[in-house]
Every structure is written in structure tokens, then in C-alpha cells.
Design a protein around this motif. Structure first.
Motif, PDB file in Angstrom:
ATOM      1  N   LEU A 173       0.822  -1.207   0.000  1.00 57.01           N
ATOM      2  CA  LEU A 173       0.000   0.000   0.000  1.00 57.01           C
ATOM      3  C   LEU A 173       0.858   1.259   0.000  1.00 57.01           C
ATOM      4  O   LEU A 173       0.539   2.246  -0.675  1.00 57.01           O
ATOM      5  N   CYS A 174       1.967   1.228   0.744  1.00 50.25           N
ATOM      6  CA  CYS A 174       2.844   2.395   0.822  1.00 50.25           C
ATOM      7  C   CYS A 174       3.505   2.669  -0.529  1.00 50.25           C
ATOM      8  O   CYS A 174       3.602   3.825  -0.961  1.00 50.25           O
ATOM      9  N   TRP A 190      -7.483   2.453   4.256  1.00 54.23           N
ATOM     10  CA  TRP A 190      -6.333   1.542   4.324  1.00 54.23           C
ATOM     11  C   TRP A 190      -6.646   0.360   5.241  1.00 54.23           C
ATOM     12  O   TRP A 190      -6.297  -0.784   4.936  1.00 54.23           O
ATOM     13  N   GLU A 193      -8.822  -2.029   3.421  1.00 59.19           N
ATOM     14  CA  GLU A 193      -8.056  -2.747   2.409  1.00 59.19           C
ATOM     15  C   GLU A 193      -7.328  -3.940   3.008  1.00 59.19           C
ATOM     16  O   GLU A 193      -7.180  -4.981   2.370  1.00 59.19           O
TER      17      GLU A 193
END
Length: 271
Positions: A173-174, A190, A193
Motif C-alpha cells: 500500500l505504501c 487503508w 483494504e
């Protein structure tokens, strides 16, 4: 002291890379200094030094990566790299670099830190880098090195380091965020997710990165925006692409993180 131009070479010049490493480790210079010109897209090989390194970007923007994070070095800044830490660099644009190498007993560092290089420090480093072309008397060289080491201790730290989590799902994700930064990205999105509660996510994020999600998001937006600004893209376009509703909000965040507006900051760095 050495100045090397790599812009006409392949992006992975192993011989030149290892020759430079050998010189740095074996030279009898008390404060080795090295100048290089790298082409855009150059990616250095992973390596480490027995000395503390101050990696300075005179022009251009570079990313330095370790297993624990990434640090951006825009013009007028330097990265203090601890002795023994494996790292590699990636050139976002053509980069003019100056580096000095210091015994860790003189300047030590536990973690990489981005420092704003003052005009005085930059000039002193340049004197050492160019000493092959303009030889220095022993007395002058000693005075330059003493003043430079003192000045390095006064350089202001800037929040251009971006810690990366070890957790594979969170790291994914980052990395995606860096490619498509969004200043309004939410914790709940997030957490959803990753199939986690908000509380569990915030606890995991801080444990993995050492900072809060909001702080990381702000740093990541700067991280993603600086190369585009340095390349001359309009501030308005960069701000809107990063998810800010208007340029004023982006400028406020930029000033809070780096001490000046984007336009002023880039003019000062260019000067």
C-alpha cells in the motif's frame, strides 16, 4: 579528491563503482571527498562504507534506499549515512553529487538523516572536492576540514526520510501511495483494504514505521512531489495531482515541512 562524470556511461558501471569504493576505503586522506555527475535513471549497486558518508546533491534529485526506508535528497541537501549501512541510490534526474567520508568516531549516526546543507558547508565541501585541480596548502586544508566538521554538527535536519514497513501487505500500500499520492487518503480506507479495524491498523502502522499514518502521508506527499517540482512542473498541477483541493493547502503543508513555499524553496535551492 576526485570528480567523476558518469553521464556517458552505462547505468551500471561496476568497474567504476568498485574502483571508487576501493579508493574511499584505502585513501590516506583524513577527510576523503568525491564529486560525481550521474545521468537520470542511474541506479547504483548496493554497498556500504566503513566511514560515515555525507551524500550531497548539488543539482538534481536522488533517492537513497536501505532495507528500512527511503530518503530523498533534493538540491541543497545531504544524507548522512551511517558507517556499515548497506544502501543504494537511484537518480530521479541528472545529479551533480559531492560526498565526504568521515571516521565514525568523529561523526557517528545511528540512522540516515537528511540535512539542509548551508552555503558555508557546501563551499567547504567543494573546496575539498576540487583540491586536485586547485591544490590546498596543508594549513588551509586543515582549517577547511576543522570548520566543515563543526558546521556539519549545525546543519538543520529535514523530514525527507520515508520509513517503510516490513509487513508485506502494508508495504504494498505504501509503494502504491508513492506512485499515486493522495493527501486525503484515509485511515479507514487503508484499514478496510487490509481487513483490519481502525485501531488495529493505526497500531500496526506506528509499530512498523515509527510514525503515525498522518505524518507518514504528509512526508510521502512531499516525497512524491519534489522530483516533479524540481523538474519544473507547475506547483498547481503537482498540488492537484497529490490530492490537495487548492494550491494554498499544498503550500501550507510544504512550508510546515520545509520552512518555505514551494516556489521560494526551489529558487533558493537553484541559487
Amino acid at each position: 579528491m576526485r570528480t567523476i562524470d558518469l553521464t556517458g556511461q552505462e547505468s551500471q558501471d561496476d568497474n567504476e563503482h568498485f574502483a571508487s569504493l576501493s579508493w574511499i576505503e584505502n585513501t590516506e586522506e583524513p577527510l576523503p571527498a568525491l564529486g560525481r555527475v550521474y545521468p537520470a535513471g542511474f541506479r547504483g549497486l548496493p554497498h556500504s562504507h566503513t566511514k560515515t558518508q555525507l551524500w550531497c546533491a548539488r543539482r538534481g534529485v536522488v533517492l537513497v534506499s536501505t532495507a528500512g526506508g527511503r530518503w530523498m535528497i533534493p538540491p541543497g541537501h545531504g544524507l548522512l549515512i551511517p558507517a556499515g549501512l548497506e544502501h543504494f541510490s537511484e537518480m530521479i534526474s541528472e545529479v551533480h553529487m559531492h560526498s565526504i567520508y568521515v571516521d565514525p568516531s568523529v561523526i557517528g549516526a545511528r540512522d540516515p538523516r537528511v540535512l539542509e546543507v548551508t552555503a558555508l558547508a557546501g563551499s567547504l565541501i567543494e573546496e575539498l572536492v576540487l583540491s586536485d585541480e586547485k591544490p590546498l596548502s596543508p594549513r588551509r586544508k586543515r582549517l577547511i576540514m576543522e570548520l566543515l566538521l563543526d558546521e556539519i554538527g549545525q546543519l538543520p535536519e529535514r523530514p525527507l526520510g520515508l520509513p517503510f514497513p516490513g509487513d508485506a501487505r502494508l508495504s504494498r500500500l505504501c509503494h502504491h501511495f508513492l506512485k499515486s499520492p493522495a493527501a486525503n487518503a484515509g485511515i479507514d480506507d487503508w484499514a478496510r483494504e487490509l481487513g483490519m479495524s481502525r485501531r488495529s491498523f493505526t497500531r500496526l502502522f506506528r509499530a512498523e514505521t515509527g510514525v503515525s499514518f498522518v505524518t507518514w502521508r504528509q512526508q510521502a506527499c512531499i516525497f512524491a512531489s519534489l522530483p516533479r517540482l524540481a523538474a519544473g512542473e507547475p506547483v498547481t498541477n503537482v498540488a492537484l495531482d497529490a490530492g490537495y483541493e487548492n494550491i494554498a493547502a499544498f503550500t501550507t503543508m510544504f512550508r510546515r515541512m520545509l520552512g518555505s513555499s514551494p516556489s521560494t524553496y526551489l529558487k533558493l535551492r537553484a541559487a
